[in-house]
Design a protein around this motif. Sequence first.
Motif, PDB file in Angstrom:
ATOM      1  N   VAL A   1       6.593  14.768  15.210  1.00 28.88           N
ATOM      2  CA  VAL A   1       5.523  13.826  14.872  1.00 28.88           C
ATOM      3  C   VAL A   1       5.730  13.268  13.462  1.00 28.88           C
ATOM      4  O   VAL A   1       5.989  14.021  12.532  1.00 28.88           O
ATOM      5  CB  VAL A   1       4.145  14.519  14.967  1.00 28.88           C
ATOM      6  CG1 VAL A   1       3.040  13.626  14.396  1.00 28.88           C
ATOM      7  CG2 VAL A   1       3.848  14.869  16.414  1.00 28.88           C
ATOM      8  N   SER A   2       5.632  11.951  13.340  1.00 29.91           N
ATOM      9  CA  SER A   2       5.700  11.312  12.028  1.00 29.91           C
ATOM     10  C   SER A   2       4.534  10.356  11.879  1.00 29.91           C
ATOM     11  O   SER A   2       4.177   9.640  12.813  1.00 29.91           O
ATOM     12  CB  SER A   2       7.001  10.513  11.877  1.00 29.91           C
ATOM     13  OG  SER A   2       8.113  11.344  12.074  1.00 29.91           O
ATOM     14  N   PHE A   3       3.894  10.387  10.724  1.00 33.42           N
ATOM     15  CA  PHE A   3       2.898   9.365  10.386  1.00 33.42           C
ATOM     16  C   PHE A   3       2.672   9.437   8.887  1.00 33.42           C
ATOM     17  O   PHE A   3       3.165  10.349   8.225  1.00 33.42           O
ATOM     18  CB  PHE A   3       1.599   9.551  11.170  1.00 33.42           C
ATOM     19  CG  PHE A   3       0.894  10.857  10.918  1.00 33.42           C
ATOM     20  CD1 PHE A   3      -0.037  10.990   9.892  1.00 33.42           C
ATOM     21  CD2 PHE A   3       1.154  11.965  11.737  1.00 33.42           C
ATOM     22  CE1 PHE A   3      -0.690  12.190   9.675  1.00 33.42           C
ATOM     23  CE2 PHE A   3       0.506  13.170  11.516  1.00 33.42           C
ATOM     24  CZ  PHE A   3      -0.416  13.282  10.485  1.00 33.42           C
ATOM     25  N   SER A   4       1.978   8.470   8.360  1.00 30.72           N
ATOM     26  CA  SER A   4       1.682   8.534   6.930  1.00 30.72           C
ATOM     27  C   SER A   4       0.227   8.145   6.702  1.00 30.72           C
ATOM     28  O   SER A   4      -0.383   7.448   7.503  1.00 30.72           O
ATOM     29  CB  SER A   4       2.624   7.637   6.150  1.00 30.72           C
ATOM     30  OG  SER A   4       2.460   6.306   6.581  1.00 30.72           O
ATOM     31  N   LEU A   5      -0.315   8.644   5.602  1.00 31.90           N
ATOM     32  CA  LEU A   5      -1.713   8.367   5.261  1.00 31.90           C
ATOM     33  C   LEU A   5      -1.753   7.427   4.068  1.00 31.90           C
ATOM     34  O   LEU A   5      -1.114   7.677   3.047  1.00 31.90           O
ATOM     35  CB  LEU A   5      -2.442   9.660   4.905  1.00 31.90           C
ATOM     36  CG  LEU A   5      -2.472  10.762   5.958  1.00 31.90           C
ATOM     37  CD1 LEU A   5      -3.317  11.921   5.451  1.00 31.90           C
ATOM     38  CD2 LEU A   5      -3.039  10.231   7.267  1.00 31.90           C
ATOM     39  N   GLN A   6      -2.521   6.339   4.206  1.00 31.40           N
ATOM     40  CA  GLN A   6      -2.663   5.387   3.111  1.00 31.40           C
ATOM     41  C   GLN A   6      -3.776   5.850   2.177  1.00 31.40           C
ATOM     42  O   GLN A   6      -4.831   6.303   2.635  1.00 31.40           O
ATOM     43  CB  GLN A   6      -2.994   3.991   3.662  1.00 31.40           C
ATOM     44  CG  GLN A   6      -1.962   3.475   4.657  1.00 31.40           C
ATOM     45  CD  GLN A   6      -0.548   3.488   4.087  1.00 31.40           C
ATOM     46  OE1 GLN A   6      -0.330   3.119   2.938  1.00 31.40           O
ATOM     47  NE2 GLN A   6       0.423   3.915   4.885  1.00 31.40           N
ATOM     48  N   ALA A   7      -3.541   5.741   0.897  1.00 29.73           N
ATOM     49  CA  ALA A   7      -4.522   6.192  -0.094  1.00 29.73           C
ATOM     50  C   ALA A   7      -5.835   5.425   0.076  1.00 29.73           C
ATOM     51  O   ALA A   7      -5.845   4.217   0.294  1.00 29.73           O
ATOM     52  CB  ALA A   7      -3.968   5.996  -1.502  1.00 29.73           C
ATOM     53  N   GLY A   8      -6.938   6.149  -0.014  1.00 25.84           N
ATOM     54  CA  GLY A   8      -8.257   5.542   0.054  1.00 25.84           C
ATOM     55  C   GLY A   8      -8.713   5.145   1.445  1.00 25.84           C
ATOM     56  O   GLY A   8      -9.712   4.455   1.606  1.00 25.84           O
TER      57      GLY A   8
ATOM     58  N   GLY B   1       5.112  12.454  -2.661  1.00 28.77           N
ATOM     59  CA  GLY B   1       6.551  12.610  -2.793  1.00 28.77           C
ATOM     60  C   GLY B   1       7.023  14.046  -2.910  1.00 28.77           C
ATOM     61  O   GLY B   1       8.213  14.322  -2.889  1.00 28.77           O
ATOM     62  N   ARG B   2       6.070  14.996  -3.043  1.00 30.97           N
ATOM     63  CA  ARG B   2       6.470  16.409  -3.163  1.00 30.97           C
ATOM     64  C   ARG B   2       6.378  17.088  -1.803  1.00 30.97           C
ATOM     65  O   ARG B   2       5.414  16.922  -1.076  1.00 30.97           O
ATOM     66  CB  ARG B   2       5.557  17.132  -4.156  1.00 30.97           C
ATOM     67  CG  ARG B   2       5.841  16.797  -5.597  1.00 30.97           C
ATOM     68  CD  ARG B   2       4.687  17.232  -6.483  1.00 30.97           C
ATOM     69  NE  ARG B   2       4.571  18.675  -6.595  1.00 30.97           N
ATOM     70  CZ  ARG B   2       3.498  19.288  -7.085  1.00 30.97           C
ATOM     71  NH1 ARG B   2       2.455  18.579  -7.465  1.00 30.97           N
ATOM     72  NH2 ARG B   2       3.464  20.591  -7.179  1.00 30.97           N
TER      73      ARG B   2
ATOM     74  N   MET C   1       0.851  -1.208   0.000  1.00 30.05           N
ATOM     75  CA  MET C   1       0.000   0.000   0.000  1.00 30.05           C
ATOM     76  C   MET C   1       0.882   1.252   0.000  1.00 30.05           C
ATOM     77  O   MET C   1       1.879   1.330   0.692  1.00 30.05           O
ATOM     78  CB  MET C   1      -0.890  -0.028   1.239  1.00 30.05           C
ATOM     79  CG  MET C   1      -2.111   0.849   1.089  1.00 30.05           C
ATOM     80  SD  MET C   1      -3.233   0.598   2.457  1.00 30.05           S
ATOM     81  CE  MET C   1      -4.062  -0.917   1.985  1.00 30.05           C
ATOM     82  N   THR C   2       0.472   2.203  -0.819  1.00 34.04           N
ATOM     83  CA  THR C   2       1.315   3.398  -0.944  1.00 34.04           C
ATOM     84  C   THR C   2       0.833   4.501  -0.013  1.00 34.04           C
ATOM     85  O   THR C   2      -0.362   4.622   0.249  1.00 34.04           O
ATOM     86  CB  THR C   2       1.260   3.929  -2.379  1.00 34.04           C
ATOM     87  OG1 THR C   2      -0.112   4.098  -2.723  1.00 34.04           O
ATOM     88  CG2 THR C   2       1.927   2.996  -3.360  1.00 34.04           C
ATOM     89  N   ALA C   3       1.780   5.275   0.433  1.00 40.17           N
ATOM     90  CA  ALA C   3       1.427   6.411   1.285  1.00 40.17           C
ATOM     91  C   ALA C   3       1.166   7.622   0.401  1.00 40.17           C
ATOM     92  O   ALA C   3       1.986   7.986  -0.434  1.00 40.17           O
ATOM     93  CB  ALA C   3       2.562   6.698   2.255  1.00 40.17           C
TER      94      ALA C   3
END
Lengths: 241, 343
Positions: free
Chosen positions: A23-30, A65-66, A1-3
Amino acid sequence: MTALLEVKNLTRAFVGLVAVNDVSFSLQAGRITALIGPNGAGKTTCFNLVAGALRPTAGQVLFEGRSLEREPPEAVCRMGIARTFQIVRPMTDMSVLENAMVGAFSWTTNVKEAREKAYESLENVGLAGKANARTDQLTLPDRKMLEMAKALSTRPKLLLLDEVMAGLRPTEAAGVVGVLHRLAEGGLTILLVEHVMRIVMEVASTVVVLHHGAKIAEGKPSEVVANPAVLESYLGAGFHA
Amino acid sequence: MQRTSNQASDTKRWSAGALVFAALAVVGGMSNAYVISLLTIVLLFTFMGQSWNLMLGIGGQLSIGHALFVGIGAYAVAILNIKYGVTPWIGLLLGAVIAGFVGAVLAWLSFRFEVRGIYFALLTIAAAEFVRIMFGGWDYVGGMQGLFYQAPSGAMDLGMLRGDARFYYFVALALAAIGVAGTELISRSYWGYVWRAMRDDDEAARALGVRTFRHKVLVVSISAATAAIGGGVLGLVQGAIFPDSIMGMAISVDVLIGPVVGGLGTAFGPLVGSMAAIPLHHAMGALGDALGLPGLNSVAYGAVLILVVWFLPDGIWPSIVRLYGATQLPARGRIPQLRKVEE
């Protein structure tokens, strides 16, 4: 799954206070991700950093990525991130439809196209029947929905919602939950800042918990509620489930 | 279904507008010289009021120094025509370009350095006064002695924009019609929506992707350019221009009184407001002279402004519209554009 969105070591200090600390986290598409925490945890600051309304002291926000932490809010919106405000802010001199049209003008200058998109957004949140109403004729839940429709008109990939459920009755909140599920099924990624835990349990697939500006937990809602650190932050030390 | 009712009211609005201007054309064919010359001024200030209205009523940016742009237009036409015999058409175009550029620079510098709202308005006054005083001491533009057009021969010459009073009446009428129709068209265009959004809530508009900075510069620039066109014609009508008469504070006030009295942000407001305020101003001026009370006209202006803001805070035109049961207009307590500027 891509972030879709990655937040890396994000820090924002105000005079004498570090509101968001590393703080670090990532959001998964959808997926629907919720940012929660007790009052003063830094949720809204974190939200504003992602939306471009605030500049971080340190750290990075990467969208597809931007890097976007130096971009002004209008540029962030044009990259595909739409936000709502915690306090509803309809343009009071414009009709409900016209309000929803403004968002569409971020990608088109064609009035007809904007109007069609605005109708579509209003239908998505169940406001199409009130398209020609004045904004001051709307109830609070409807105004919250209008905020969402305005954001949806920008054709976002990521929707940032700042306490959309605040001040709503349980039945009204259930309506919003239904809309959010429908949007996520349509492929939209949603980041939700929310105070009410119960609602978060129903909608979010991932929960990020902030406390005193730092991330103390991340995971599925069921895991997070069982986390002693989370319980302690909400209920005080010494409480164990 | 409500979409069709909107179309019906659109048609009604455009027909009403056409009817009003047809009536004004008939008036121009029938009236005596005094009425003609007074109405010419009213219509010119309707047009310039529209340009000011575009900026505050739709774009949310307040100017109290529109005389600067009016003056630039008037001087561009006069210098080219009087000194070099160039047709006023080119002067109007050049004046509009220069004024548009000056407006854009003024707006760019102000908004770039966060000078906004009422502070921007103060800056427009300062700029207008600066240029007025500068022109007063500049021999090339005639200094305080001003510039005089050759007395018109009376023969109509469209190419040189010369003719009798009735000719200028119809020029002014055409401009006013363009102003009203243009405001209506712009307000329903992409620009109109985006400008009204930034007027109502700058931060929320930006969050929806509106590049408010460039749109503010754009609306000021367009307003300045159109005001200059009105100024160019005003100079021709008056036959002579002086820094104090064409670039003074009085012009700035005359420009804004129409839309404020008539109804900010509306297409018809500036026409209705100018029709009400400017003849009153002239009548009170004449009465003041007869009674030996100079300044009576200014008192009358002030009184009208106070009465309108107090009793009809939206202006005369929206109040008339509401009287006839149109409900699309939002209910307002005060002039929302000014409230936004105060914030």
